[in-house]
Structures are given as C-alpha cells and as structure tokens.
Design an enzyme around this catalytic site. Sequence first.
Site, PDB file in Angstrom:
ATOM      1  N   HIS A  21       0.844  -1.054  -0.053  1.00 44.37           N
ATOM      2  CA  HIS A  21       0.008  -0.071  -0.046  1.00 44.37           C
ATOM      3  C   HIS A  21       0.938   1.339   0.030  1.00 44.37           C
ATOM      4  O   HIS A  21       0.706   2.101  -0.761  1.00 44.37           O
ATOM      5  CB  HIS A  21      -0.800  -0.003   1.349  1.00 44.37           C
ATOM      6  CG  HIS A  21      -1.892  -0.962   1.285  1.00 44.37           C
ATOM      7  ND1 HIS A  21      -2.051  -2.045   2.554  1.00 44.37           N
ATOM      8  CD2 HIS A  21      -2.870  -1.502   0.485  1.00 44.37           C
ATOM      9  CE1 HIS A  21      -3.036  -2.680   2.341  1.00 44.37           C
ATOM     10  NE2 HIS A  21      -3.826  -2.335   1.000  1.00 44.37           N
ATOM     11  N   LYS A  45     -16.799  -8.147   7.037  1.00 43.18           N
ATOM     12  CA  LYS A  45     -16.200  -8.748   7.982  1.00 43.18           C
ATOM     13  C   LYS A  45     -15.511  -8.059   9.227  1.00 43.18           C
ATOM     14  O   LYS A  45     -15.306  -6.754   9.145  1.00 43.18           O
ATOM     15  CB  LYS A  45     -14.966  -9.523   7.334  1.00 43.18           C
ATOM     16  CG  LYS A  45     -14.017  -8.395   6.570  1.00 43.18           C
ATOM     17  CD  LYS A  45     -13.310  -9.247   5.454  1.00 43.18           C
ATOM     18  CE  LYS A  45     -12.330  -8.290   4.644  1.00 43.18           C
ATOM     19  NZ  LYS A  45     -11.499  -8.571   3.786  1.00 43.18           N
ATOM     20  N   ARG A  94      -2.011  -6.525  -8.674  1.00 49.78           N
ATOM     21  CA  ARG A  94      -0.888  -7.260  -8.514  1.00 49.78           C
ATOM     22  C   ARG A  94      -0.915  -8.305  -9.509  1.00 49.78           C
ATOM     23  O   ARG A  94      -0.626  -8.036 -10.510  1.00 49.78           O
ATOM     24  CB  ARG A  94      -1.125  -7.751  -7.135  1.00 49.78           C
ATOM     25  CG  ARG A  94      -0.419  -6.805  -5.863  1.00 49.78           C
ATOM     26  CD  ARG A  94      -1.187  -7.393  -4.543  1.00 49.78           C
ATOM     27  NE  ARG A  94      -2.687  -7.690  -4.653  1.00 49.78           N
ATOM     28  CZ  ARG A  94      -3.462  -7.871  -3.464  1.00 49.78           C
ATOM     29  NH1 ARG A  94      -2.815  -8.035  -2.428  1.00 49.78           N
ATOM     30  NH2 ARG A  94      -4.863  -7.892  -3.656  1.00 49.78           N
ATOM     31  N   SER A 132      -2.832  -7.512   3.320  1.00 52.37           N
ATOM     32  CA  SER A 132      -3.253  -7.444   4.534  1.00 52.37           C
ATOM     33  C   SER A 132      -3.502  -8.622   5.034  1.00 52.37           C
ATOM     34  O   SER A 132      -3.258  -8.949   6.294  1.00 52.37           O
ATOM     35  CB  SER A 132      -4.444  -6.536   4.853  1.00 52.37           C
ATOM     36  OG  SER A 132      -4.102  -4.982   4.383  1.00 52.37           O
TER      37      SER A 132
END
Length: 165
Positions: A21, A45, A94, A132
């Site tokens: 990030h 979540k 990515r 993460s």
Amino acid sequence: MKHNMRIAIYPGSFDPVTLGHLDIIKRASAVFDKLIVAVMHNQNKVPMFDTEERMELLRRTINNLPNVEITSFGGLLADYARQQDACAIIKGLRAVSDFEYEFQMALANRKLNPELDTVFLMTSAEYMYLSSSVVKDIAVHGGNIAGFVPAEILDDIMLRTRKDG
Ligand code: PNS
C-alpha cells in the site's frame, strides 16, 4: 473540477496498511496534486483494527508526504469521490487474479460517476504477493512480518495478534 488541483482517491480496507500500500501511496502522490487515502468503514467482516486505528496507522506511516490526506468513508466510493472533487480512483494491481474484479469495479464506478476514472498502478515486483490478509495470517501464527509492513506499525500488529491470540 472546481479548481486546478488534480485530486485522486486511493480507497481500501487498510487492515492494516502494508508496504505494498505504501508503495502505491508514494507513487500516486507523485503523480497527483493531492492524494486522499480513504479507509472504508462499513465492512462485512470484523476487522483487526477499527477505522480510527487503521487511519492512525496510516498517518504514522505517511508522515513525510505533505500532499497525502487520510480520511474514511462509507457508502459508495463514486459518491465520496464526487464529494471530495476527485477526478481519479487509484488502485494497485498485483497478479492477473486482481484484474477481473477491478475491471468490474472500474466500469461500475465510471457508470455511477462518469467524471471519475480509475488509474491502475502496477505493484512493485517485491510486493506482488503481499496483502493485509497475508500479513494478518502470518502474524497470528507467530511469523515474522518485519519485511511486510512499515516499521512504524510493526509493534501495533504484534501486540494486537498477541492480545487476541
Ligand atoms: O482493500 P479492499 O478491501 O480491497 O478495498 C475494497 C474497496 C474499499 C476499494 C471497495 O470495496 C469499495 O470501493 N467499496 C465502496 C463501496 C462501493 O462503492 N461499491 C461499489 C464499487 S463498484
């Protein structure tokens, strides 16, 4: 655009911010006049860090970048971007596996706000595998996350995983 400033928004969960990030933040802030890093606060979540904590970890990480602002948002990103007078959404890409979902979101966001474009920055190769979730998983299982997250927030993650475990 009401002014000449080119403002971009980099949205995400940032639970917690990773070196991947941070790499995108540095590069995007060099391309735009102002970068708003926007922490999404209505998640399905349960996060490891609440919104305020995630913002504080981000602030500590980016303290030497004067044109970066840390905020939080709920609801639609396209609406928040309009509210902030942003012309672009920043996304880090990515692997190819990110593409399909990001492609769908970029098109949906442009439909919702035609003045808003999504700008994709390719990850730096060394952060290709980083997320993460990977960081949290390694930390929870007692692994070393020193090369994955900014040094300034390492202790916060270690403490949180120890407390919860
Ligand atoms: O870091 P994440 O969890 O991958 O970030 C996801 C995020 C915040 C970019 C995405 O969930 C989002 O934009 N949420 C806001 C709600 C919204 O606008 N949804 C419609 C997008 S098409």
